[in-house]
Design an enzyme around this catalytic site. Structure first.
Site, short mmCIF file in Angstrom:
data_model
loop_
_atom_site.label_atom_id
_atom_site.label_comp_id
_atom_site.label_asym_id
_atom_site.label_seq_id
_atom_site.Cartn_x
_atom_site.Cartn_y
_atom_site.Cartn_z
N ARG A 137 -51.85 83.54 9.99
CA ARG A 137 -50.63 83.59 10.80
C ARG A 137 -50.48 84.87 11.60
O ARG A 137 -49.97 84.86 12.72
CB ARG A 137 -49.39 83.43 9.90
N CYS A 139 -42.15 78.48 5.29
CA CYS A 139 -41.09 77.47 5.25
C CYS A 139 -39.69 78.04 5.46
O CYS A 139 -38.81 77.37 6.00
CB CYS A 139 -41.15 76.70 3.93
N HIS A 154 -34.36 74.54 1.81
CA HIS A 154 -34.17 75.99 1.70
C HIS A 154 -32.88 76.37 2.42
O HIS A 154 -32.59 75.89 3.52
CB HIS A 154 -35.33 76.73 2.38
N LYS A 181 -43.42 88.10 4.20
CA LYS A 181 -43.77 87.09 5.21
C LYS A 181 -42.61 86.83 6.15
O LYS A 181 -42.79 86.77 7.38
CB LYS A 181 -44.13 85.76 4.52
#
Lengths: 353, 353, 353, 353
Positions: A110, A145, A240, A201
């Site tokens: 990423r 996510c 989430h 992240k």
């Protein structure tokens, strides 16, 4: 039915792999022709290898497909990867080197300089980073996510008001950890204030996504505001949630934020991509929404739901965001990326070198 | 066994009332002699009126006690009140006017000018507000169940480094809403980002607790830093958690915060009060602590557990705090307040007017 | 304090191993001198090797103890074993052959002809099976965590009324599966109607426990009534529940069953063993009891709670039983067995061959 | 679009009422034209009165409908009732007397001599009880949410093998208790072995459903086998599970039961009713199925899933059944009853007396 792209799924037996398989059932453009997994599954059929943990059944078309080793060649035009992080790095690079477009949900690449970290509604322009490579192999990733919903919610605020600081506190579902993932003894009647590497992240990826492409696509210059994340696991199956405080660049009434959220549209909506929700961001005005169980499936699991928009006493504003972590936050994200790449001409029949 | 103070409990059949009863069983100084409740319980015995929801049984000594109406006179020297907010206001005032010391867990009088909002370890000096009234009626309150742990955790930081801003995100247990309280349909496989009035209470009460007494006890001047709270209900039985970001007044290594937490002691520890924990604040160094189920009973439910102390990119530092919401956050808080008042000479045999 | 027996714990880092360690802290007769585990823990200290999952902390006395390999010799007089089933078989046999009394919670040897399957209140007489071996090695086992409460509840019925058939349906806690055990994705908002081998164990073990010793201790003749078990995993942390239907040998009013339960006492109560509860079986008369969260800690986790005693239309009677699966159902069961063996003279200083 | 029947919903704001509204959205034959509720909702619009607790939103067509008092006349041709039991008795009788066909999910009239207790796949023939009344008012009920799946699963066994005794142990979801229903403090980390009147309902209703119409529709003669139910509430949102033991009338291999289940079809399948599932009973062969979260939505929530078919040592066979308690067990049951009545000619334009 026009031409279809043949898709191979890496990590097809895992939690996200199963979601990919379920979401691609009946897809008009993307058809699964290969499944690969990293473990003892190889040699078995997908039906034998896969302990299906979604409601309903394994799509019957895939039941008899042989599970392959995750290495090229694979009988497909592109690969969608949901490999575990420790494997994804070299395997995805190997597929890209062999000429496959790799659309990955894994974290390994990423932050790579030549890899777009893509949310089609937010930074479709980052595809400039791979503009020179149609027909050749490349890697395109979707974010973590939690990052996806955070960056999606920040995008219209950044565009309209500017963003000067963001402090996020997440409450994340157990499905985010895969299977077997979180032990029930760890999370029943409990909250765990720790998810390995998650805070880093979110802090890092959000700034890359909201950054600008420079040098004609040569690189992304990350956004530069201070970004803080505190992450928690809660006993929720899917969905989430993030309590977000933001310092905007100019004064704004809460109603202006509401308007920025509800009117937000992106390239997928303009192009009418198959998996794109009508509204990337929905606003609920009830005082007790969003909630995971009630809002996670909004927009087929692809919309982010925002609520509780208000002024804040420390930063300038606050709100709560929620999205489905294995749909918009993983499998749906990768599929939407594939649909964008296809619409933008990045996915032709591959030339294997 | 020396002299004992006779205690009446208002709201004795509720969640916090039951905790008060359970914690006072065998208390060396405080003996329950009267129970009152607001509802259909009156006229029944406590054993009949009370659907006991704690593990174990109703203390046998109280089983046959008649449930009274919550109005003076009541057969006791002091009253501990856990009445619902809508009743507590006038009823507690009535008891105070009738000469009873009222030690309340209810929110009605917390912000009153002449009512201390007391955490014995933090602001025992606020008792100066009622200094002129020993032997007469008065009201002393403890804070909201989340505020207590937040203010307790901030106290040593304020003392050592100064506090310039605080942003708190809570994940609160269902027992905080009493019984029947939160419907199971609302919280199973879910998080609710809303608790009525909770954010306002935390923001307001914290500043009063951390404020200074002025004018010889005439009033409290609240602390003045910006304070922000976002509150969530999570599917946990007991134990409120708070993700806290704080801007300190000077640079500090995380290890200095750790030391400030672990070395913190207050008046209850000096006086050796019965319900006081050895350490008001415990620090856990494991990356995944504190957790409600593992840490809520630390120090008999009276210690706050802190973990994940780190620098933050938006404010200067962050950490996670946890405490038992119906012990340190409610029943234990009121009992510790009573013990402090007793030790400081505020509770003599009352003079009924 | 008189002589103490030195205890080695096999499987000391697991869920039951941790319970053994916690329950033996401060035990007047049994002191832990050795800990062994089957995995990567060897060579580390117990504090390093053990991720402590019970509330509170590792007993400080054991923190620095070296984790050993589970094989003789071990620095102890007896071993308590909570090894996983696949290891327990040969390892326990090896310790017994080396002269150690082995008190095991594992299933491997429970059905062996020369191994008592012991619940001290129920079948202390089964110790006749090892009567010839004091001072030598032997294995004594406790039953499966569900079997214990079922057999305990049936014992007074068998004694007073006779038992002709039993149909049990269990709802079992997640801690029964150890750690990591049940994946949270499998059990959140869910029930799983399957626990590997559990139904067979309950059906088989109950009959052995309720059987009679024959041939001067040479063997146990199992009880002969039909016994059926259906087992389910439910999202509860601790506390196994069983809905039990029973065909009694003669007519009986529900009140007679109640009386048989509450008046039941066994050898541990007569001998006043350290871990024995005052009442092995408690009866609750409220219509909605027993419940795991409210009743699992009754009698320090060593009492079985029974409720809802009634006539049944298919068998003659029914009731619901509950007990703490890792205390009465595992660690406490093994400790009570050790206490009985000690009181009955089976545990002297061992003679290593 | 042909003729539509206009439906009034009694108890429209409750849990089952909301399911009725959601399931009737877009129904080709049944259109909601009136909503009534028993409480403070009257006078408000449905959108104002209804705190929507299903995923998604209130159907927009109903948002502005005025909530009426539950008494005739009501602007509709038939009423679907999900009133609370204490109101349903007189109110439903009043509507029937006024000429309305009443299709009820409430328990009040289920055992009445002239009221069919209907599961269309099982006992469509019981409509003979109201055969003389087309065009007039009558009441048709569906069973209790657990009874439906039990009776459905027993129906093919009774037909093929005969049934001589049944012992059922249920594990029921919280949504079965309505809203607010079960307090979260009662069911989190817990099981409650009691649901008021549930065991009696299951035992009684099952025998009526499986009974035979006699006297040309004058009455139902209940089945006569012994039937026993033990009921438990478990922390699951939707989906009732039942562990069922059955004594069949003749010997049968488990595979024969399997075949009887999977081949079972009823009148709704023959008639192709809108809400009828393709298969009323699905069999899963995995050892750990059915499970509420994975199987409750099978057949759109209208199929019963059966698994774990085996011999039993006390009765002759056992298995586990599961179905969605607010779809097949309540709202879907009532709608399927309405569809059957319509197809069989019982629902014409009503003649108000």
């Amino acid at each position: 039915m026009a031409a279809q792209l043949r898709v191979g799924i890496l990590g097809a037996t895992g939690t996200v792999g199963q979601r990919l398989v379920a979401m691609l059932e009946g897809h008009p453009q993307l058809v699964v022709t290969a499944v690969a997994a990293s473990d003892r599954s190889q040699g078995k059929t997908y039906g034998e290898a896969c302990v299906w943990r979604l409601p309903g059944d394994i799509p019957s078309a895939l039941r008899a497909l042989q599970v392959r080793s995750p290495e090229p060649p694979l009988d497909c035009d592109i690969v969608l990867s949901s490999l575990p992080a420790d494997m994804a790095g070299p395997v995805e690079a190997q597929f890209a080197a062999a000429g496959y477009p790799v659309i990955s949900n894994s974290s390994s690449h990423r932050m790579d300089d030549d890899v777009p970290l893509l949310i089609p509604e937010v930074n479709a322009g980052h595809l400039a980073m791979i503009a020179g490579r149609p027909g050749r192999g490349f890697i395109v990733t979707n974010p973590n996510c939690s990052t996806i919903m955070i960056a999606l919610a920040l995008a219209p605020l950044q565009a309209r008001f500017g963003v000067e600081a963001v402090a996020v506190t997440t409450m994340q579902a157990i499905s985010g950890a895969g299977y077997p993932g979180v032990a029930s003894l760890d999370i029943t009647d409990n909250v765990v204030p720790y998810i390995a590497s998650e805070e880093e992240k979110i802090e890092r990826e959000t700034l890359k996504i909201l950054g600008r492409v420079e040098g004609g696509g040569a690189r992304v210059r990350p956004a530069e505001f201070p970004m803080s994340a505190q992450c928690h696991r809660v006993p929720v199956v899917d969905g989430h949630m993030a309590a977000i405080r933001v310092q905007l660049g100019r004064k704004a009434e809460p109603g202006e934020l509401r308007e920025a959220f509800t009117s937000f549209r992106g390239v997928p909506q303009e192009l009418g991509l198959q998996t794109a929700p009508l509204c990337p961001i929905l606003v609920r005005d009830e005082p007790d929404r969003p909630q995971p169980r009630l809002d996670r499936d909004a927009g087929g699991g692809m919309s982010v739901t925002v609520g509780r928009i208000a002024r804040d006493r420390v930063l300038s504003h606050r709100f709560v965001a929620l999205s489905h972590n294995t749909i918009r936050g993983a499998a749906g994200a990768a599929i939407l990326n594939a649909e964008l790449l296809l619409a933008e001409g990045y996915l032709r029949l591959r030339n294997v070198q």
